[in-house]
Design a protein around this motif. Structure first.
Motif, PDB file in Angstrom:
ATOM      1  N   VAL A   1       0.822  -1.220   0.000  1.00 40.64           N
ATOM      2  CA  VAL A   1       0.000   0.000   0.000  1.00 40.64           C
ATOM      3  C   VAL A   1       0.854   1.268   0.000  1.00 40.64           C
ATOM      4  O   VAL A   1       0.594   2.209  -0.756  1.00 40.64           O
ATOM      5  CB  VAL A   1      -0.949   0.006   1.214  1.00 40.64           C
ATOM      6  N   TYR A   2       1.883   1.300   0.840  1.00 37.71           N
ATOM      7  CA  TYR A   2       2.649   2.531   1.058  1.00 37.71           C
ATOM      8  C   TYR A   2       4.118   2.424   0.637  1.00 37.71           C
ATOM      9  O   TYR A   2       4.869   3.376   0.808  1.00 37.71           O
ATOM     10  CB  TYR A   2       2.633   2.902   2.540  1.00 37.71           C
ATOM     11  N   ASN A   3       4.515   1.256   0.163  1.00 39.80           N
ATOM     12  CA  ASN A   3       5.933   0.997  -0.092  1.00 39.80           C
ATOM     13  C   ASN A   3       6.757   1.137   1.186  1.00 39.80           C
ATOM     14  O   ASN A   3       7.888   1.629   1.171  1.00 39.80           O
ATOM     15  CB  ASN A   3       6.495   1.920  -1.179  1.00 39.80           C
ATOM     16  N   THR A   4       6.195   0.714   2.294  1.00 37.76           N
ATOM     17  CA  THR A   4       6.899   0.728   3.580  1.00 37.76           C
ATOM     18  C   THR A   4       8.180  -0.090   3.484  1.00 37.76           C
ATOM     19  O   THR A   4       8.185  -1.184   2.916  1.00 37.76           O
ATOM     20  CB  THR A   4       5.989   0.151   4.678  1.00 37.76           C
ATOM     21  N   GLN A   5       9.242   0.449   4.066  1.00 34.64           N
ATOM     22  CA  GLN A   5      10.542  -0.208   4.025  1.00 34.64           C
ATOM     23  C   GLN A   5      10.986  -0.587   5.435  1.00 34.64           C
ATOM     24  O   GLN A   5      10.723   0.143   6.396  1.00 34.64           O
ATOM     25  CB  GLN A   5      11.591   0.708   3.384  1.00 34.64           C
ATOM     26  N   TRP A   6      11.656  -1.698   5.555  1.00 33.81           N
ATOM     27  CA  TRP A   6      12.217  -2.138   6.825  1.00 33.81           C
ATOM     28  C   TRP A   6      13.336  -3.127   6.533  1.00 33.81           C
ATOM     29  O   TRP A   6      13.485  -3.609   5.419  1.00 33.81           O
ATOM     30  CB  TRP A   6      11.153  -2.799   7.705  1.00 33.81           C
ATOM     31  N   THR A   7      14.132  -3.407   7.537  1.00 33.36           N
ATOM     32  CA  THR A   7      15.134  -4.455   7.437  1.00 33.36           C
ATOM     33  C   THR A   7      14.800  -5.539   8.445  1.00 33.36           C
ATOM     34  O   THR A   7      14.023  -5.326   9.377  1.00 33.36           O
ATOM     35  CB  THR A   7      16.546  -3.908   7.676  1.00 33.36           C
ATOM     36  N   THR A   8      15.384  -6.708   8.239  1.00 31.62           N
ATOM     37  CA  THR A   8      15.008  -7.874   9.040  1.00 31.62           C
ATOM     38  C   THR A   8      16.241  -8.627   9.516  1.00 31.62           C
ATOM     39  O   THR A   8      17.191  -8.816   8.753  1.00 31.62           O
ATOM     40  CB  THR A   8      14.130  -8.834   8.217  1.00 31.62           C
ATOM     41  N   THR A   9      16.203  -9.048  10.767  1.00 31.34           N
ATOM     42  CA  THR A   9      17.170 -10.004  11.289  1.00 31.34           C
ATOM     43  C   THR A   9      16.415 -11.280  11.646  1.00 31.34           C
ATOM     44  O   THR A   9      15.471 -11.243  12.447  1.00 31.34           O
ATOM     45  CB  THR A   9      17.897  -9.465  12.532  1.00 31.34           C
ATOM     46  N   LEU A  10      16.803 -12.389  11.047  1.00 31.36           N
ATOM     47  CA  LEU A  10      16.214 -13.684  11.367  1.00 31.36           C
ATOM     48  C   LEU A  10      17.055 -14.361  12.435  1.00 31.36           C
ATOM     49  O   LEU A  10      18.279 -14.394  12.332  1.00 31.36           O
ATOM     50  CB  LEU A  10      16.151 -14.571  10.130  1.00 31.36           C
ATOM     51  N   ILE A  11      16.406 -14.882  13.464  1.00 32.08           N
ATOM     52  CA  ILE A  11      17.124 -15.606  14.508  1.00 32.08           C
ATOM     53  C   ILE A  11      16.593 -17.030  14.597  1.00 32.08           C
ATOM     54  O   ILE A  11      15.531 -17.348  14.046  1.00 32.08           O
ATOM     55  CB  ILE A  11      17.030 -14.908  15.877  1.00 32.08           C
ATOM     56  N   ASP A  12      17.336 -17.867  15.285  1.00 26.96           N
ATOM     57  CA  ASP A  12      16.982 -19.269  15.476  1.00 26.96           C
ATOM     58  C   ASP A  12      16.709 -19.478  16.958  1.00 26.96           C
ATOM     59  O   ASP A  12      17.630 -19.550  17.767  1.00 26.96           O
ATOM     60  CB  ASP A  12      18.134 -20.148  15.000  1.00 26.96           C
ATOM     61  N   ILE A  13      15.440 -19.564  17.323  1.00 28.76           N
ATOM     62  CA  ILE A  13      15.102 -19.637  18.747  1.00 28.76           C
ATOM     63  C   ILE A  13      15.486 -20.971  19.371  1.00 28.76           C
ATOM     64  O   ILE A  13      15.475 -21.104  20.604  1.00 28.76           O
ATOM     65  CB  ILE A  13      13.609 -19.346  18.995  1.00 28.76           C
ATOM     66  N   ARG A  14      15.864 -21.963  18.559  1.00 29.87           N
ATOM     67  CA  ARG A  14      16.353 -23.224  19.136  1.00 29.87           C
ATOM     68  C   ARG A  14      17.642 -23.005  19.930  1.00 29.87           C
ATOM     69  O   ARG A  14      17.963 -23.773  20.828  1.00 29.87           O
ATOM     70  CB  ARG A  14      16.612 -24.242  18.031  1.00 29.87           C
ATOM     71  N   THR A  15      18.366 -21.956  19.574  1.00 26.07           N
ATOM     72  CA  THR A  15      19.642 -21.690  20.228  1.00 26.07           C
ATOM     73  C   THR A  15      19.482 -20.866  21.500  1.00 26.07           C
ATOM     74  O   THR A  15      20.473 -20.583  22.180  1.00 26.07           O
ATOM     75  CB  THR A  15      20.581 -20.941  19.276  1.00 26.07           C
ATOM     76  N   ASN A  16      18.239 -20.453  21.800  1.00 26.71           N
ATOM     77  CA  ASN A  16      17.944 -19.588  22.943  1.00 26.71           C
ATOM     78  C   ASN A  16      18.606 -18.223  22.825  1.00 26.71           C
ATOM     79  O   ASN A  16      18.840 -17.549  23.832  1.00 26.71           O
ATOM     80  CB  ASN A  16      18.337 -20.251  24.263  1.00 26.71           C
ATOM     81  N   VAL A  17      18.872 -17.775  21.611  1.00 28.66           N
ATOM     82  CA  VAL A  17      19.456 -16.455  21.423  1.00 28.66           C
ATOM     83  C   VAL A  17      18.527 -15.372  21.948  1.00 28.66           C
ATOM     84  O   VAL A  17      18.982 -14.305  22.383  1.00 28.66           O
ATOM     85  CB  VAL A  17      19.781 -16.221  19.925  1.00 28.66           C
ATOM     86  N   GLN A  18      17.228 -15.661  21.983  1.00 26.43           N
ATOM     87  CA  GLN A  18      16.255 -14.680  22.478  1.00 26.43           C
ATOM     88  C   GLN A  18      16.345 -14.494  23.984  1.00 26.43           C
ATOM     89  O   GLN A  18      15.686 -13.611  24.537  1.00 26.43           O
ATOM     90  CB  GLN A  18      14.832 -15.083  22.064  1.00 26.43           C
ATOM     91  N   LYS A  19      17.167 -15.300  24.640  1.00 23.13           N
ATOM     92  CA  LYS A  19      17.411 -15.126  26.080  1.00 23.13           C
ATOM     93  C   LYS A  19      18.750 -14.429  26.346  1.00 23.13           C
ATOM     94  O   LYS A  19      19.139 -14.256  27.506  1.00 23.13           O
ATOM     95  CB  LYS A  19      17.398 -16.485  26.793  1.00 23.13           C
TER      96      LYS A  19
END
Length: 280
Positions: A43-61
């Motif tokens: 709709v707006y040509n919104t732009q963003w960047t992305t970081t993909l993580i692997d939650i199996r590694t518990n990086v989110q902790k």
């Protein structure tokens, strides 16, 4: 201890991001925000960047992640246009933040206060009830080290009840007006209420339900197909967001075999760490 949002341990893709940045994995919760961003792009040509993580590694902790979301869950949005950068946690809050900042014409929200209230009601219904129940069903029926039939039965019953609530809404059982979407006047309008619900409900096979189990919900099944056909939704579930974690992809496709996990915590010989509220 540093009080800054970013530290040397923060991945460069996060620390050096400009503008809007998404940290995600393509689980049902991650897909909620991925879908809205892809829709906003159309709709707006919104732009963003992305970081993909692997939650199996518990990086989110990890410390760097907890600075962005002390709850240690994905997804997280960081708005680097704010000074200092502004992190947003919790999927419904993220959807509403994006509505406020990026959807100026309320294409996926509502100007009318009563319609907006409907949208919030259905968004919160699924966030507070549907997703936790279906997540617990997934956990106890698939990932728990021992089978606890009472827990499986309880969360299976509650998930089916939640599905029925959605069916009542979409069928117009008490209004006489069948609906295409959860919120809005008449047949409704595709909105964040749908985006916040659909990524979970589409995984009914993964949750262990059969086609016979879903027969009482014809309007819900049509709603699943209707949203699945949107180009932005297909992109949000596509290769752009894939990691090497096949479980999330299988969950969406309903191809996951329940018998492959219980007891040894392994899927096809690969060790899996389960983070219930993010993975499911």
């Amino acid at each position: 201890m540093s009080t800054s949002l970013y530290t040397p341990e923060t991945p460069a893709t996060v620390r050096e991001a400009q503008g809007l940045h998404l940290i995600t994995q393509s689980t049902p919760n991650g897909q909620k925000v991925q879908i809205l961003l892809e829709e906003l792009k159309d709709v707006y040509n919104t732009q963003w960047t992305t970081t993909l993580i692997d939650i199996r590694t518990n990086v989110q902790k990890s410390d760097w992640f907890l600075r962005l979301n002390p709850n240690g869950r994905i997804p997280v949005i960081v708005d680097n246009t704010q000074s200092p950068p502004f992190p947003v946690m919790e999927t419904s809050a993220e959807l509403l933040y994006l509505l406020k900042t990026a959807d100026k014409e309320d294409v996926f929200g509502f100007e009318d206060e009563l319609e907006r209230s409907q949208c919030l009601q259905w968004l919160f219904f699924w966030h507070g009830g549907g997703a936790p129940n279906q997540g617990q069903l997934n956990f106890f029926s698939i990932f728990a080290k021992e089978e606890i039939q009472y827990a499986i039965s309880r969360f299976r019953t509650e998930t089916l009840r939640n599905f029925n609530v959605l069916e009542i809404r979409l069928s117009g059982k008490y209004t006489g007006q069948p609906r295409d979407y959860l919120a809005g006047a008449a047949k409704g309008k595709y909105s964040v209420a749908d985006m916040g619900t659909w990524p979970w409900v589409k995984g009914w096979k993964f949750a262990g339900f059969s086609k016979d189990d879903m027969k009482p919900f014809p309007h819900l099944m049509a709603w699943i197909d209707r949203i699945a056909g949107r180009e932005a939704v297909q992109r949000a579930l596509g290769e752009k967001y894939e990691t090497n974690v096949d479980v999330a992809k299988q969950a969406g496709a309903g191809e996951f075999k329940h018998s492959t996990v219980r007891g040894n915590g392994r899927i096809d010989g690969e060790c899996l760490r389960v983070d219930l509220l993010t993975m499911m």
